[in-house]
Design a protein around this motif. Structure first.
Motif, short mmCIF file in Angstrom:
data_model
loop_
_atom_site.label_atom_id
_atom_site.label_comp_id
_atom_site.label_asym_id
_atom_site.label_seq_id
_atom_site.Cartn_x
_atom_site.Cartn_y
_atom_site.Cartn_z
N PHE A 120 29.32 51.22 41.58
CA PHE A 120 30.46 50.47 41.14
C PHE A 120 31.42 50.86 39.94
O PHE A 120 30.63 51.72 39.38
N ASN A 121 32.69 50.27 40.25
CA ASN A 121 33.39 51.07 39.11
C ASN A 121 33.14 50.30 37.49
O ASN A 121 32.21 49.21 37.59
N HIS A 122 33.75 50.86 36.62
CA HIS A 122 33.26 50.48 35.13
C HIS A 122 33.78 48.70 35.20
O HIS A 122 32.65 48.27 34.59
N LEU A 123 34.48 48.16 35.62
CA LEU A 123 34.87 46.66 35.47
C LEU A 123 33.88 45.87 36.07
O LEU A 123 33.45 44.88 35.62
N GLN A 124 33.38 46.49 37.43
CA GLN A 124 32.46 45.72 38.23
C GLN A 124 31.14 45.57 37.31
O GLN A 124 30.53 44.56 37.37
N GLN A 130 15.96 39.68 44.33
CA GLN A 130 16.76 38.72 44.21
C GLN A 130 18.02 38.90 43.16
O GLN A 130 19.23 38.47 43.44
N ASN A 131 17.60 39.59 42.00
CA ASN A 131 18.61 39.73 41.06
C ASN A 131 19.46 40.76 41.36
O ASN A 131 20.73 40.74 40.92
N LEU A 132 19.00 41.74 41.94
CA LEU A 132 19.91 42.60 42.55
C LEU A 132 21.01 42.09 43.45
O LEU A 132 21.98 42.47 43.53
N ASP A 133 20.70 41.27 44.42
CA ASP A 133 21.42 40.65 45.25
C ASP A 133 22.39 39.95 44.55
O ASP A 133 23.68 39.88 45.05
N LYS A 134 22.04 39.04 43.57
CA LYS A 134 22.81 38.33 42.75
C LYS A 134 23.93 39.14 42.00
O LYS A 134 25.13 38.78 42.13
N ALA A 135 23.22 40.23 41.45
CA ALA A 135 24.33 41.17 40.92
C ALA A 135 25.46 41.54 41.94
O ALA A 135 26.63 41.70 41.71
N ILE A 136 25.14 42.03 43.05
CA ILE A 136 26.17 42.57 44.09
C ILE A 136 27.10 41.22 44.51
O ILE A 136 28.34 41.61 44.66
N GLU A 137 26.56 40.18 44.60
CA GLU A 137 27.39 38.95 45.09
C GLU A 137 28.46 38.63 43.99
O GLU A 137 29.46 37.96 44.08
N LEU A 138 27.99 38.92 42.68
CA LEU A 138 29.16 38.51 41.54
C LEU A 138 30.22 39.62 41.71
O LEU A 138 31.54 39.15 41.11
N THR A 139 30.55 40.51 42.46
CA THR A 139 31.50 41.47 42.65
C THR A 139 32.29 41.10 43.78
O THR A 139 33.34 41.64 44.09
N SER A 140 31.93 40.19 44.59
CA SER A 140 32.54 39.85 45.76
C SER A 140 33.52 38.74 45.80
O SER A 140 33.54 38.03 44.74
#
Length: 333
Positions: A121-125, A323-333
């Motif tokens: 992911f980029n810096h802002l994400q 679970q938390n990795l999945d949550k982290a990815i959802e934060l950028t969608s």
């Protein structure tokens, strides 16, 4: 080993009589240790290492070397036996680690895939992810300790310096202190700094600053000092051998079992677990802020201890990490 002990004692300006009193070891035995006519016990080695400020690993290796030499030094096949013993020790460690990895290979592969995706992911994400997960970690960690601040209240206290009506000053302090501790483990992981006893005590001091007069101090128990020395020795020998999630989980379990502080052992164990995870580019692991998740976390520890099966807690950590990795990815969608 005898020269190590004698030189260290003389550098400290201690007479054998004085060292004997400090260590609660007979003076005649101290003299025999230094002359090489008697060998200390393991407990005595730990005590002398602390009092004389000799590196524990250095002294322990010297002690084991002499012990081995005493037992088999004159045997014709001693070297061959030592080589076989070394191979067996290494194989046993690898087999245990491999068995745990093998039984969890699917979820480990999924975790690595998710971790790699986040790193792309980029810096802002990444900034958005880290900011959200840090607040999440602070709130859930203090909830685990019985703090009644809600997630929004926690955010208001640590980001805006607000005071929440009806909440105690200790609860406010706990949130602020835990934010400092969280930022500290993040800083350690980013700088790839070594984890040491000094850092552990500093973390404990951070989370109990202004709350507990015993902050940054172990219990007044010589056995605790010995067990924590063994813990850090274990960590140094295993940090490059074990999978990071297994290392982090085992470190957590060991601290909980040793119970080195009057208060805050769960908080410290969780900070250490997460520091190791962050050091290896994983995300925070902590129980959700509700009774059911808190009980699941405590039950996984209790079952691991009662059944002497670390894989129970490792499996729990793996599940929460995914679970938390999945949550982290959802934060950028």
């Amino acid at each position: 080993m005898k020269s190590l002990l004698k030189n260290a004692r003389e550098q400290k300006g201690l007479k054998t009589r004085e060292l004997a009193q400090l260590a609660s070891i007979d003076q005649a035995l101290i003299s025999k240790f230094e002359s090489g006519t008697r060998k200390p016990t393991k407990d005595q080695i730990i005590k002398l290492s602390q009092l004389l400020e000799i590196d524990y690993e250095t002294l322990m290796i010297a002690w084991l070397k002499e012990k081995i030499f005493y037992e088999i030094g004159d045997e014709e096949f001693a070297l061959k036996a030592l080589l076989l013993a070394e191979q067996e020790i290494q194989n046993n460690r690898k087999e245990i680690n491999s068995a745990i990895i093998s039984s969890n290979q699917i979820i480990l592969d999924e975790i690595e895939t998710l971790k790699n995706k986040i790193q792309s992911f980029n810096h802002l994400q990444l900034r958005q992810i880290h900011k959200t997960l840090e607040l999440d970690f602070i709130y859930k960690s203090i909830y685990l300790n019985g703090n009644s601040l809600t997630q929004e209240e926690t955010k208001s206290v640590i980001n805006d310096g607000s005071t929440v009506l009806g909440k105690s000053m200790e609860e406010h302090l706990e949130a602020i202190n835990f934010q400092e501790a969280t930022l500290h483990i993040k800083d350690l992981s980013q700088k790839k700094m070594a984890f040491s006893e000094k850092e552990l005590l500093f973390l404990h001091n951070l989370i109990f600053k202004g709350i507990d007069k015993n902050s940054g101090k172990y219990k007044n128990d010589s056995l605790i000092i010995k067990e924590m020395n063994l813990f850090f020795n274990w960590y140094e020998t295993q940090k490059n051998n074990l999978h990071p999630i297994i290392l982090a989980s085992e470190a957590h379990l060991k601290i909980i079992t040793i119970n080195p502080f009057e208060n805050g052992n769960i908080q410290i164990a969780n900070l250490v677990l997460n520091m190791i995870l962050l050091l290896n580019n994983y995300v925070y692991v902590v129980a959700e802020g509700n009774i059911k998740s808190k009980n699941e976390y405590l039950f996984s520890i209790e079952e691991s201890q009662n059944k002497n099966d670390k894989s129970i807690f490792i499996n729990y950590v793996l599940k929460i990490e995914k679970q938390n990795l999945d949550k982290a990815i959802e934060l950028t969608s």
